[in-house]
Design a protein around this motif. Structure first.
Motif, PDB file in Angstrom:
ATOM      1  N   PRO A 115       6.171  -0.852  -9.528  1.00  0.00           N
ATOM      2  CA  PRO A 115       7.400  -0.105  -9.855  1.00  0.00           C
ATOM      3  C   PRO A 115       7.571   1.151  -9.001  1.00  0.00           C
ATOM      4  O   PRO A 115       8.691   1.498  -8.630  1.00  0.00           O
ATOM      5  CB  PRO A 115       7.209   0.245 -11.337  1.00  0.00           C
ATOM      6  CG  PRO A 115       6.292  -0.810 -11.859  1.00  0.00           C
ATOM      7  CD  PRO A 115       5.363  -1.138 -10.732  1.00  0.00           C
ATOM      8  N   SER A 116       6.461   1.804  -8.678  1.00  0.00           N
ATOM      9  CA  SER A 116       6.556   3.023  -7.861  1.00  0.00           C
ATOM     10  C   SER A 116       7.058   2.712  -6.458  1.00  0.00           C
ATOM     11  O   SER A 116       7.770   3.513  -5.842  1.00  0.00           O
ATOM     12  CB  SER A 116       5.202   3.724  -7.794  1.00  0.00           C
ATOM     13  OG  SER A 116       4.211   2.845  -7.268  1.00  0.00           O
ATOM     14  N   VAL A 117       6.712   1.520  -5.950  1.00  0.00           N
ATOM     15  CA  VAL A 117       7.189   1.116  -4.621  1.00  0.00           C
ATOM     16  C   VAL A 117       8.673   0.789  -4.686  1.00  0.00           C
ATOM     17  O   VAL A 117       9.444   1.127  -3.786  1.00  0.00           O
ATOM     18  CB  VAL A 117       6.377  -0.097  -4.107  1.00  0.00           C
ATOM     19  CG1 VAL A 117       6.948  -0.605  -2.794  1.00  0.00           C
ATOM     20  CG2 VAL A 117       4.911   0.278  -3.939  1.00  0.00           C
ATOM     21  N   THR A 118       9.078   0.134  -5.759  1.00  0.00           N
ATOM     22  CA  THR A 118      10.498  -0.168  -5.941  1.00  0.00           C
ATOM     23  C   THR A 118      11.321   1.107  -6.049  1.00  0.00           C
ATOM     24  O   THR A 118      12.435   1.203  -5.510  1.00  0.00           O
ATOM     25  CB  THR A 118      10.694  -1.023  -7.207  1.00  0.00           C
ATOM     26  OG1 THR A 118       9.924  -2.222  -7.082  1.00  0.00           O
ATOM     27  CG2 THR A 118      12.161  -1.377  -7.414  1.00  0.00           C
ATOM     28  N   ALA A 119      10.782   2.113  -6.722  1.00  0.00           N
ATOM     29  CA  ALA A 119      11.502   3.375  -6.911  1.00  0.00           C
ATOM     30  C   ALA A 119      11.776   4.075  -5.590  1.00  0.00           C
ATOM     31  O   ALA A 119      12.811   4.736  -5.426  1.00  0.00           O
ATOM     32  CB  ALA A 119      10.704   4.294  -7.835  1.00  0.00           C
ATOM     33  N   LYS A 120      10.865   3.919  -4.640  1.00  0.00           N
ATOM     34  CA  LYS A 120      11.048   4.574  -3.344  1.00  0.00           C
ATOM     35  C   LYS A 120      12.242   4.018  -2.585  1.00  0.00           C
ATOM     36  O   LYS A 120      12.730   4.626  -1.637  1.00  0.00           O
ATOM     37  CB  LYS A 120       9.789   4.384  -2.482  1.00  0.00           C
ATOM     38  CG  LYS A 120       8.562   5.104  -3.005  1.00  0.00           C
ATOM     39  CD  LYS A 120       7.360   4.743  -2.152  1.00  0.00           C
ATOM     40  CE  LYS A 120       6.078   5.188  -2.860  1.00  0.00           C
ATOM     41  NZ  LYS A 120       5.470   6.313  -2.232  1.00  0.00           N
ATOM     42  N   TRP A 148      11.692  -6.019   0.394  1.00  0.00           N
ATOM     43  CA  TRP A 148      11.734  -4.624  -0.054  1.00  0.00           C
ATOM     44  C   TRP A 148      12.807  -3.836   0.685  1.00  0.00           C
ATOM     45  O   TRP A 148      13.616  -3.138   0.070  1.00  0.00           O
ATOM     46  CB  TRP A 148      10.374  -3.954   0.144  1.00  0.00           C
ATOM     47  CG  TRP A 148      10.389  -2.525  -0.340  1.00  0.00           C
ATOM     48  CD1 TRP A 148      10.187  -2.079  -1.615  1.00  0.00           C
ATOM     49  CD2 TRP A 148      10.662  -1.365   0.457  1.00  0.00           C
ATOM     50  NE1 TRP A 148      10.312  -0.716  -1.674  1.00  0.00           N
ATOM     51  CE2 TRP A 148      10.608  -0.243  -0.420  1.00  0.00           C
ATOM     52  CE3 TRP A 148      10.946  -1.153   1.797  1.00  0.00           C
ATOM     53  CZ2 TRP A 148      10.829   1.062   0.027  1.00  0.00           C
ATOM     54  CZ3 TRP A 148      11.170   0.143   2.248  1.00  0.00           C
ATOM     55  CH2 TRP A 148      11.107   1.235   1.365  1.00  0.00           C
ATOM     56  N   LEU A 149      12.840  -3.954   2.004  1.00  0.00           N
ATOM     57  CA  LEU A 149      13.772  -3.114   2.759  1.00  0.00           C
ATOM     58  C   LEU A 149      15.235  -3.557   2.599  1.00  0.00           C
ATOM     59  O   LEU A 149      16.153  -2.768   2.804  1.00  0.00           O
ATOM     60  CB  LEU A 149      13.367  -3.043   4.239  1.00  0.00           C
ATOM     61  CG  LEU A 149      13.370  -4.338   5.074  1.00  0.00           C
ATOM     62  CD1 LEU A 149      14.735  -4.646   5.624  1.00  0.00           C
ATOM     63  CD2 LEU A 149      12.363  -4.198   6.226  1.00  0.00           C
ATOM     64  N   ALA A 182       0.852  -1.183   0.000  1.00  0.00           N
ATOM     65  CA  ALA A 182       0.000   0.000   0.000  1.00  0.00           C
ATOM     66  C   ALA A 182       0.889   1.233   0.000  1.00  0.00           C
ATOM     67  O   ALA A 182       1.703   1.410   0.887  1.00  0.00           O
ATOM     68  CB  ALA A 182      -0.904   0.005   1.231  1.00  0.00           C
ATOM     69  N   GLU A 183       0.725   2.073  -1.008  1.00  0.00           N
ATOM     70  CA  GLU A 183       1.540   3.280  -1.106  1.00  0.00           C
ATOM     71  C   GLU A 183       0.831   4.419  -0.390  1.00  0.00           C
ATOM     72  O   GLU A 183      -0.354   4.653  -0.599  1.00  0.00           O
ATOM     73  CB  GLU A 183       1.725   3.667  -2.569  1.00  0.00           C
ATOM     74  CG  GLU A 183       2.423   2.610  -3.398  1.00  0.00           C
ATOM     75  CD  GLU A 183       2.572   3.066  -4.826  1.00  0.00           C
ATOM     76  OE1 GLU A 183       3.336   4.006  -5.065  1.00  0.00           O
ATOM     77  OE2 GLU A 183       1.904   2.481  -5.679  1.00  0.00           O
TER      78      GLU A 183
END
Length: 528
Positions: A489-494, A468-469, A450-451
């Motif tokens: 992809p937006s979560v990966t970019a963060k 992820w972390l 969830a973004e």
């Protein structure tokens, strides 16, 4: 059974049948036993009913004695375990671990019962410091289960009796007075670790009420020890001891013990462990005296303190550039101790990293605990990211029988995570973003995070959060056997700062079950 009734040699037939069934148990896999054990978990509605009907909690102990008899034992047999009985709000498990290690260092064969488990249910019952074996757990589980099937209750004490230990260290589950472990009639010594507010719907909403419950493990004439407590609960403990006829002593500070061989070193990190170690020394000393041994301060006790291990409590794991700091703190008081420990040890690591370090909080809390209050204490740690996930080890729940929880729905667990995320944003002065939600199909975990904002994320399971972390920089999590959970992809970019940093420091806190789920993925030894 029909043959046994009609055969004149029915007694022998029954023995043959029993021996045959016992041998069949040996071929049932551990997973079947654990899955069956999971069916004994009560759903959330039934748990709420239990809380409403706790007006006569003493009936639970009466029922427990009946269950014990149906399992083939009587309460009097527990007297032979030479029990050390320990309760408290914070530190009772660590105290038990110190105590067990000290007495095992003297050469005694120890039994140790604690709860909850971190990764595998067998951890709750330890013989000589090791979880009970898979075959033995399976064998004795089915034996006890078969005898108690109608009432669906499982006991732990028979295991220690069968294994013929010299002593058993028994950790109270919740409270003391009406906890199922309090069927113990004649422990050799009792201990009370630090008191605080927890399980208020069961134990009461004040520390004085909780102290009354904890003091319920006192027994007439049995020595008891407590760490230093706040004034009001200490008064309650002293009154309970006087009422029951139990001699009660307050443990000295650890600095007051002889240090002929240099300063004491503890196997468990954190300043708060010093009071637990002092309590363990007093419990061990009292037990040794009852055993007619000197029990005086000597290098064996110091060795026991230094060699104590208790995973998931102020534990540090370094996996290449990723360092994990794990602590099962789940009350405001224990979180204060956790923050103190983390601030000190993480700063020490950062001074030797040789480059920029990103700090990540991985958090979850369960039950009636005040998540916002705990998160407020964590704000001064200055985390770069705050990650929230439920206590679900991975998306394929069938792989995690030891850590399944039927008391709360997946929807409720994920909603709690979103609430925690919202609290964190507010505590950090971040604006509320409308429309944040986690869409969940029936009986299916979502496979995306969830973004919400650049600093916080909610993941559907522990594995997806860890992947992820760590961003592929932890070789254990990057192993081919680990299923990679896809993210947007937006979560990966963060995660760019995580990929660029020299080091990643992750604090895992808020729930011992969360810590256990993390250890399942990080420490291969828990899989054996």
């Amino acid at each position: 059974r029909k043959v046994a009734r009609s055969n004149p040699r029915a007694g022998k037939v029954k023995i043959y049948i029993k021996n045959y069934l016992d041998s069949c148990v040996l071929f049932l896999p551990l997973q079947d036993a654990v899955c069956t054990l999971n069916t004994l978990q009560t759903n959330a509605c039934a748990l709420e009913q239990v809380r409403r009907e706790r007006g006569h909690p003493q009936l639970q102990l009466q029922a427990m004695r009946g269950f014990l008899e149906r399992a083939g034992l009587v309460v009097e047999e527990l007297d032979h375990l030479n029990i050390i009985h320990v309760t408290g709000t914070k530190g009772k498990g660590s105290t038990c671990a110190f105590t067990e290690q000290i007495l095992r260092s003297y050469g005694f064969r120890t039994g140790f019962y604690s709860s909850p488990h971190l990764v595998q249910v067998r951890e709750r019952i330890r013989i000589n410091g090791k979880p009970i074996g898979k075959e033995l757990f399976t064998k004795y589980f089915w034996q006890v289960y078969g005898r108690l099937y109608e009432t669906k209750v499982v006991l732990s004490h028979p295991y220690c009796l069968v294994m013929q230990v010299d002593l058993a260290v028994i950790e109270v589950g919740i409270g003391g007075a009406y906890d199922c472990t309090n069927i113990i009639r004649r422990p050799w010594v009792c201990g009370i670790a630090s008191l605080g507010i927890d399980h208020t719907s069961i134990l009461g909403d004040t520390i004085e009420k909780i102290a009354w419950q904890k003091g319920g493990i006192f027994k007439p004439g049995v020595p008891a020890f407590t760490v230093k407590q706040p004034d009001s609960p200490m008064v309650v403990l002293k009154e309970r001891a006087k009422e029951i006829g139990c001699p009660l002593w307050v443990c000295p500070e650890l600095e007051e013990y002889p240090a002929d061989s240099g300063p004491l070193r503890l196997g468990l990190a954190g300043h708060h462990q010093r009071s637990n170690a002092s309590l363990a020394l007093q419990l061990s000393h009292s037990w040794l005296q009852r055993r007619c041994l000197p029990g005086r301060w000597d290098p064996i006790m110091a060795k026991g303190l230094e060699e104590t291990e208790w995973p998931g409590r102020t534990q540090t794991l370094k996996h290449g550039p990723v360092t994990y700091f794990l602590d099962g703190a789940h009350t405001t008081r224990s979180m204060l101790a956790c923050v103190s420990w983390f601030s000190e040890v993480a700063s020490q690591h950062e001074r030797t990293t040789g480059g920029p370090v990103v700090r990540v909080l991985l958090f979850n809390a369960t039950g009636e605990r005040d998540s916002a209050a705990m998160l407020k204490l964590l704000v001064p740690c200055h985390f770069d990211f705050a990650v929230f996930c439920p206590n679900i080890t991975e998306a394929i729940a069938s792989c995690n029988a030891d850590q399944q929880n039927f008391n709360v729905s997946v929807e409720n667990m994920l909603t709690r995570c979103l609430d925690n995320q919202r609290s964190w944003r507010l505590l950090n002065g971040q604006e509320e973003k409308p429309g944040d939600q986690l869409l969940i199909s029936r009986n299916v975990l979502p496979l995306v995070a969830a973004e919400c904002c650049s600093k916080t994320l909610v993941f559907p399971c522990i594995l997806s959060a860890l992947q992820w972390l760590s961003q592929g920089r932890d070789s254990v999590l990057a192993h081919p056997d680990k299923r990679v959970i896809p993210v947007k992809p937006s979560v990966t970019a963060k995660a760019a700062p995580l990929r660029d940093a020299t080091g990643i420091h992750v604090l895992v806190a808020g729930s011992l079950h969360l810590v256990g789920g993390v250890l399942k993925h990080l420490d291969p030894s828990f899989a054996s």
